[in-house]
Scaffold this motif. Structure first.
Motif, PDB file in Angstrom:
ATOM      1  N   GLU A  91       0.817  -1.214   0.000  1.00 40.75           N
ATOM      2  CA  GLU A  91       0.000   0.000   0.000  1.00 40.75           C
ATOM      3  C   GLU A  91       0.847   1.259   0.000  1.00 40.75           C
ATOM      4  O   GLU A  91       0.373   2.329  -0.366  1.00 40.75           O
ATOM      5  N   CYS A  92       2.096   1.153   0.374  1.00 42.28           N
ATOM      6  CA  CYS A  92       2.969   2.328   0.367  1.00 42.28           C
ATOM      7  C   CYS A  92       4.400   1.895   0.049  1.00 42.28           C
ATOM      8  O   CYS A  92       4.726   0.705   0.030  1.00 42.28           O
ATOM      9  N   ILE A 147      13.252   9.888  13.366  1.00 37.25           N
ATOM     10  CA  ILE A 147      12.386  10.931  12.812  1.00 37.25           C
ATOM     11  C   ILE A 147      11.987  10.594  11.380  1.00 37.25           C
ATOM     12  O   ILE A 147      10.896  10.941  10.923  1.00 37.25           O
ATOM     13  N   TYR A 148      12.866   9.881  10.685  1.00 36.06           N
ATOM     14  CA  TYR A 148      12.600   9.514   9.288  1.00 36.06           C
ATOM     15  C   TYR A 148      12.131   8.062   9.132  1.00 36.06           C
ATOM     16  O   TYR A 148      12.163   7.527   8.027  1.00 36.06           O
ATOM     17  N   ASP A 149      11.702   7.440  10.222  1.00 32.66           N
ATOM     18  CA  ASP A 149      11.302   6.032  10.147  1.00 32.66           C
ATOM     19  C   ASP A 149      10.256   5.768   9.073  1.00 32.66           C
ATOM     20  O   ASP A 149      10.319   4.772   8.350  1.00 32.66           O
ATOM     21  N   TYR A 311      11.849  17.610   0.214  1.00 31.69           N
ATOM     22  CA  TYR A 311      12.394  16.344  -0.269  1.00 31.69           C
ATOM     23  C   TYR A 311      11.300  15.273  -0.126  1.00 31.69           C
ATOM     24  O   TYR A 311      10.209  15.445  -0.628  1.00 31.69           O
ATOM     25  N   THR A 312      11.587  14.157   0.507  1.00 32.39           N
ATOM     26  CA  THR A 312      10.581  13.104   0.631  1.00 32.39           C
ATOM     27  C   THR A 312       9.565  13.433   1.716  1.00 32.39           C
ATOM     28  O   THR A 312       9.818  14.254   2.605  1.00 32.39           O
ATOM     29  N   ALA A 313       8.429  12.765   1.661  1.00 31.87           N
ATOM     30  CA  ALA A 313       7.364  12.895   2.658  1.00 31.87           C
ATOM     31  C   ALA A 313       7.105  11.521   3.268  1.00 31.87           C
ATOM     32  O   ALA A 313       7.499  10.493   2.699  1.00 31.87           O
ATOM     33  N   PRO A 314       6.453  11.444   4.429  1.00 30.82           N
ATOM     34  CA  PRO A 314       6.093  10.123   4.986  1.00 30.82           C
ATOM     35  C   PRO A 314       5.290   9.299   3.983  1.00 30.82           C
ATOM     36  O   PRO A 314       4.554   9.842   3.161  1.00 30.82           O
ATOM     37  N   HIS A 327       0.968   7.359  -2.714  1.00 28.36           N
ATOM     38  CA  HIS A 327       2.142   7.912  -3.404  1.00 28.36           C
ATOM     39  C   HIS A 327       2.506   7.154  -4.681  1.00 28.36           C
ATOM     40  O   HIS A 327       3.685   6.890  -4.942  1.00 28.36           O
ATOM     41  N   MET A 328       1.500   6.831  -5.485  1.00 27.12           N
ATOM     42  CA  MET A 328       1.796   6.287  -6.810  1.00 27.12           C
ATOM     43  C   MET A 328       2.180   7.401  -7.776  1.00 27.12           C
ATOM     44  O   MET A 328       2.450   7.154  -8.954  1.00 27.12           O
ATOM     45  N   ALA A 329       2.188   8.604  -7.288  1.00 22.52           N
ATOM     46  CA  ALA A 329       2.722   9.759  -8.021  1.00 22.52           C
ATOM     47  C   ALA A 329       3.446  10.625  -7.002  1.00 22.52           C
ATOM     48  O   ALA A 329       2.931  10.898  -5.921  1.00 22.52           O
TER      49      ALA A 329
END
Length: 520
Positions: A91-92, A147-149, A311-314, A327-329
């Motif tokens: 799913e992610c 924090i970035y887990d 940059y990246t997101a959860p 986040h398929m986009a």
């Protein structure tokens, strides 16, 4: 006397019920799972369990590729209709904490005796570096800090992603067997050669401790129990990377855009419409993915951030699509299983579950026993032997099959130049020279596979082959935090070397769906 009659009645009833409970063969009438009737076993399991982290993707036909203008004029995604079978997908994106669990386990299993195996699975945190940007904080903390887990792991090569899939399969199947009491979980003396491997277990060479194994109905077994087999339906199929077709199909989420076998509108993104902003009144105008809006604008202005992330997101930040996939986009682009070719749909290509990259393998036997690699604890595989009696394939490596068109060839095909190509047996050529002439090349489908991207060396069959696009380049799908909106369209496709990593590519896993193509 009355008590005796009741006891006899109950005994007879129990015997009748026991005989009725035996499932019988519709072919022979013999009992299944009955040692007195030969012991042929049939499992009651008739549907696949959903493995951890996965979402069911109901398959179907769809238009794969671009149906709008190709802004970059690459012509590598011409629209064509294919069918994708139902399957499962994460799913992610695989998160840092999920990948760190893998690294931790590998360290415990191999760190003492084979530290090189542990080093090989670590993501390349230096992938964050840029010669004209300051990103040392990501180098030091992105993969390690809690924090970035829940952020997507990056700096992982295609090869590392595949190894993660193998490890994840083994851990899930191991837990299934432990929960059923079939094997004993002993992590105090974990070593690579004794670690549970699904293929090794099914081959009957598991070196761990057995628990309460299954009843063996084979009369020749003498009452000795047995381990789990594939025919029991207990173990799950392998986690793997999704094919390009699966990834694109899942990204579009057409299950929410279909009416009476008609796709109402071909989606550009994983959501409806052609805008990257939400049309929902409650969230009107909010960005639906994490991407770069324009050069220098990665997140908006202070006090009014557009997508909220530089940059990246959860991995579960934005709304999922109609399949429940996040986040398929945007966020990070993702590895797929396919080897890249410019022509994703060659003439004569498959329209059912298309995939380029098949290299068929089989276990290696030594003295009639399956060979185990002492370093990894896994089975040693080799390419299957060439089988000229087959109709569906002739050799193990089929990556270059039907790989060719004249427009992409580096040679001149106007008939003025002689085309020479080495063949495996000079006697097969009419003049015995060991080369095929232009006419043979044109008319031989197997030779045509050598036309696109490849330059065939002259001389001997052992001469190297140079290539404009090698077989170790994989398809990458989906836009990332570092991309414009164009790359978030489900039909766009790129490529990247399978042994290299970057800060904008992550991955998610997929799995085959066995049996029914819809959920019951």
């Amino acid at each position: 006397m009355r008590i005796l009659k009741i006891a006899c009645f109950l005994m007879v009833s129990a015997m009748i019920l026991a005989s009725c409970s035996k499932q019988k063969s519709a072919t022979t009438g013999w009992n299944y799972n009955d040692s007195e009737w030969g012991g042929f076993e049939v499992s009651p399991i008739d549907e696949q369990m959903t493995a951890p982290g996965l979402v069911f993707i109901e398959g179907g036909s769809f238009t794969m590729g671009r149906v709008s203008d190709d802004a970059r004029y690459q012509w590598n995604n011409v629209a064509h209709t294919v069918t994708v079978s139902s399957f499962y997908m994460d799913e992610c994106e695989v998160s840092n904490v999920a990948y760190r669990e893998y690294v931790y386990w590998m360290t415990r299993a191999y760190g003492e005796e084979y530290p090189e195996r542990v080093r090989a699975c670590y993501p390349d945190t230096n992938a964050w570096r840029d010669k004209l940007a300051w990103r040392e904080g990501f180098v030091d903390f992105y993969f390690q800090s809690p924090i970035y887990d829940q952020y997507p792991v990056v700096g992982v090569t295609w090869e590392q992603a595949n190894e993660y899939c193998i490890w994840r399969t083994d851990r899930v199947n191991e837990k299934i067997l432990v929960d059923r009491g079939i094997i004993v979980l002993d992590q105090t003396e974990l070593r690579g050669e004794t670690a549970f491997r699904t293929d090794v277990y099914l081959a009957g060479q598991f070196r761990g401790e057995a628990g309460k194994e299954l009843t063996n109905y084979d009369p020749a077994a003498g009452g000795e129990p047995r381990q789990v087999r594939r025919t029991d339906g207990i173990l799950i199929p392998s986690y793997r990377l999704p094919t390009e077709a699966e990834w694109e199909f899942a990204a579009l989420g057409l299950i929410g855009n279909t009416y009476d076998e008609r796709i109402i509108e071909h989606k550009t993104y994983p959501w409806a419409g052609t805008s990257v902003r939400s049309a929902n009144k409650k969230y009107y105008g909010q960005f639906l993915a994490n991407f770069k809006r324009s050069r220098g604008d990665a997140m908006g202005v202070a006090g009014n951030l557009n997508d909220g992330w530089d940059y990246t997101a959860p991995v579960k930040w934005y709304f999922p699509n109609d399949y429940g996939l996040y986040h398929m986009a945007g966020n990070v682009s993702e590895w797929t299983k396919d080897v890249y070719r410019k022509d994703a749909n060659p003439i004569g290509g498959e329209d059912m579950d298309p995939f380029r990259g098949n290299v068929y393998k089989q276990a290696t036997y030594i003295d009639e026993e399956i060979a185990i690699n002492d370093t990894t604890g896994g089975i040693i595989y080799r390419n299957v032997d060439d089988d000229l009696n087959r109709r569906n394939y002739r050799q193990a490596d089929n990556i270059n099959y039907l790989d060719g068109d004249y427009a992409s060839n580096i040679y001149d095909y106007d008939g003025k130049q002689r085309i020479e190509m080495w063949v495996s047996d000079p006697d097969e050529d009419e003049d015995g020279s060991g080369y095929e002439d232009e006419e043979n090349v044109m008319n031989n489908p197997d030779s045509v596979t050598n036309m696109m991207y490849r330059r065939v060396a002259k001389g001997t069959a052992q001469d190297p082959i140079s290539s404009l696009m090698g077989n170790k380049v994989r398809v990458v799908k989906g836009g990332s935090w570092n991309d414009r909106a164009y790359w978030m369209q489900a039909g766009t496709r790129r490529f990247y070397d399978q042994d290299r990593s970057t800060s904008w590519i992550g991955f998610r896993c997929a799995m085959d769906r066995l049996g029914p193509r819809t959920e019951r």
